[in-house]
Design an enzyme around this catalytic site. Sequence first.
Site, short mmCIF file in Angstrom:
data_model
loop_
_atom_site.label_atom_id
_atom_site.label_comp_id
_atom_site.label_asym_id
_atom_site.label_seq_id
_atom_site.Cartn_x
_atom_site.Cartn_y
_atom_site.Cartn_z
N CYS A 3 0.88 -1.17 0.00
CA CYS A 3 0.00 0.00 0.00
C CYS A 3 0.91 1.22 0.00
O CYS A 3 1.73 1.39 0.91
CB CYS A 3 -0.90 0.01 1.23
SG CYS A 3 -1.74 1.60 1.44
N CYS A 11 -0.78 6.78 6.06
CA CYS A 11 -1.91 6.13 6.73
C CYS A 11 -1.36 4.88 7.39
O CYS A 11 -0.67 4.09 6.76
CB CYS A 11 -3.00 5.77 5.73
SG CYS A 11 -4.34 4.81 6.48
N CYS A 14 -4.02 0.14 8.65
CA CYS A 14 -3.84 -1.31 8.50
C CYS A 14 -2.50 -1.67 9.15
O CYS A 14 -1.46 -1.72 8.49
CB CYS A 14 -3.83 -1.68 7.03
SG CYS A 14 -5.41 -1.40 6.24
N CYS A 88 -7.07 4.03 -1.80
CA CYS A 88 -6.88 2.99 -0.77
C CYS A 88 -7.24 1.62 -1.37
O CYS A 88 -8.35 1.45 -1.90
CB CYS A 88 -7.76 3.29 0.43
SG CYS A 88 -7.88 1.91 1.57
N TYR A 241 -29.54 -8.84 18.96
CA TYR A 241 -28.68 -7.85 18.27
C TYR A 241 -28.75 -8.17 16.76
O TYR A 241 -27.74 -8.32 16.10
CB TYR A 241 -27.23 -7.92 18.76
CG TYR A 241 -27.07 -7.79 20.26
CD1 TYR A 241 -26.89 -6.55 20.85
CD2 TYR A 241 -27.10 -8.92 21.08
CE1 TYR A 241 -26.74 -6.43 22.23
CE2 TYR A 241 -26.96 -8.82 22.46
CZ TYR A 241 -26.78 -7.57 23.02
OH TYR A 241 -26.63 -7.46 24.38
N ASN A 313 -25.06 -11.56 18.57
CA ASN A 313 -24.04 -10.90 17.75
C ASN A 313 -23.93 -9.44 18.23
O ASN A 313 -24.31 -8.52 17.53
CB ASN A 313 -24.45 -10.97 16.27
CG ASN A 313 -23.44 -10.35 15.32
OD1 ASN A 313 -23.81 -9.85 14.26
ND2 ASN A 313 -22.17 -10.35 15.65
N CYS A 340 -17.09 -9.73 17.29
CA CYS A 340 -16.00 -9.02 16.61
C CYS A 340 -14.94 -8.62 17.61
O CYS A 340 -14.02 -7.86 17.27
CB CYS A 340 -16.55 -7.79 15.86
SG CYS A 340 -17.36 -6.62 16.95
#
Length: 381
Positions: A3, A11, A14, A88, A241, A313, A340
């Site tokens: 990248c 940036c 990531c 990006c 959720y 979730n 997550c």
Amino acid sequence: MRCDYYAAGLCRSCTIIEQPYAEQVADKQARVADLLGPLAPGLTWLPPVTSDEAGFRTKAKMVIAGTVQAPTIGILDASGRGQDLRDCPLYPVSLSRAFPMLADFVTRAGLEPYDVPGRRGELKHVLVTVAPDEALMVRWVLRSTEALARIRKHLPWLLDQLPDIAVASVNVQPAHAAVLEGEREVVLTERETLTMRVNGIDLHLRPQSFFQTNTAVASALYRQAAAWIEASAPASLWDLYCGVGGFALHGAAPGRTVTGVETSAQAVASAQRSRDERLWSGDGSMRDVAFETADAVAWATGQASSADAIVVNPPRRGLGEELSRWLDASGASTVIYSSCNPDTLARDLAWMPSLVAREARLFDMFPHTGHGEVGVVLERA
Ligand SMILES: C[S@@+](CC[C@H](N)C(=O)[O-])C[C@H]1O[C@@H](n2cnc3c(N)ncnc32)[C@H](O)[C@@H]1O
């Protein structure tokens, strides 16, 4: 993955982009296995679901900075100045080709980018979501409605340039705070929802509803959850959720009662619409599917009896002690937890000693970052 923005230090979002992708996945897998290992000694890990390395992000949250004549579309640097990220590599072509037009629109409509240090200006962010059929939802987050009339006036030009735009709206976020969007939404197009077709099911996304950032990996997650639900063949299923209803709609079956619960009334309306459309098209498995707008904890703990299987979730904060302990003591024989945030997942599982984690899978929803989605199926000991 290469990248140019990362390589130039422009940036650093990531954080692990320089690590080969296969190693990233192996490290994440090892980390989640270490976290859950002590809580679930007999747990079987299915092979991780990997992502495309580039072009996988279906949602762009772009900060607008710079000037009306030369806006940047990307992020703010440490000093609060705009850093343009229109190339990006995380975004699919259908999004990347929209960014220059969206920047031109800022100039054409005279939308003064919000200057964070100076607390001046109007346009804070542009939020863009792309559907699997390449239709777009574009939202401008404004400080006030001062620029609304100019956006309306110039919108036909943008729709000519980008005919893929299905939904366009303005979100009003007056606070000078690190909050991405405000409560007021003004939809500018006839259509109010973007159709996200996932595994043949049309999920209808309204501007303020949550949708997973990586649609391909989310499709695999819903398929896996559907397989776990089928294996336990519950007569009743809850999807807590539920957002726009992805798990509930994938878990529906003839004769099965399914209830989705979610705080966002907009998301619930979307889920109900998906259910109705399938019902009208003759899908009998949708007959006993319902969605309710409620707090998941208050709703679940207030029910007289539990469902046979429950999908949860939650957002990154996890379920918390009350709902975790309630699930542990409930009559549910199967719980499917999609998380997550593996740290809150591990914390919550420790409050559910009567539920045994049988199978789990890593879904690499967020490549090049340390984040991952984990799905776990738990059964009553
Ligand atoms: C990680 S998203 C999952 C959405 C959905 N399951 C999906 O697959 O897209 C979490 C969802 O929980 C909702 N939410 C947040 N707090 C809640 C609460 N206390 N009770 C019910 N839903 C809540 C959010 O609006 C959001 O839609």
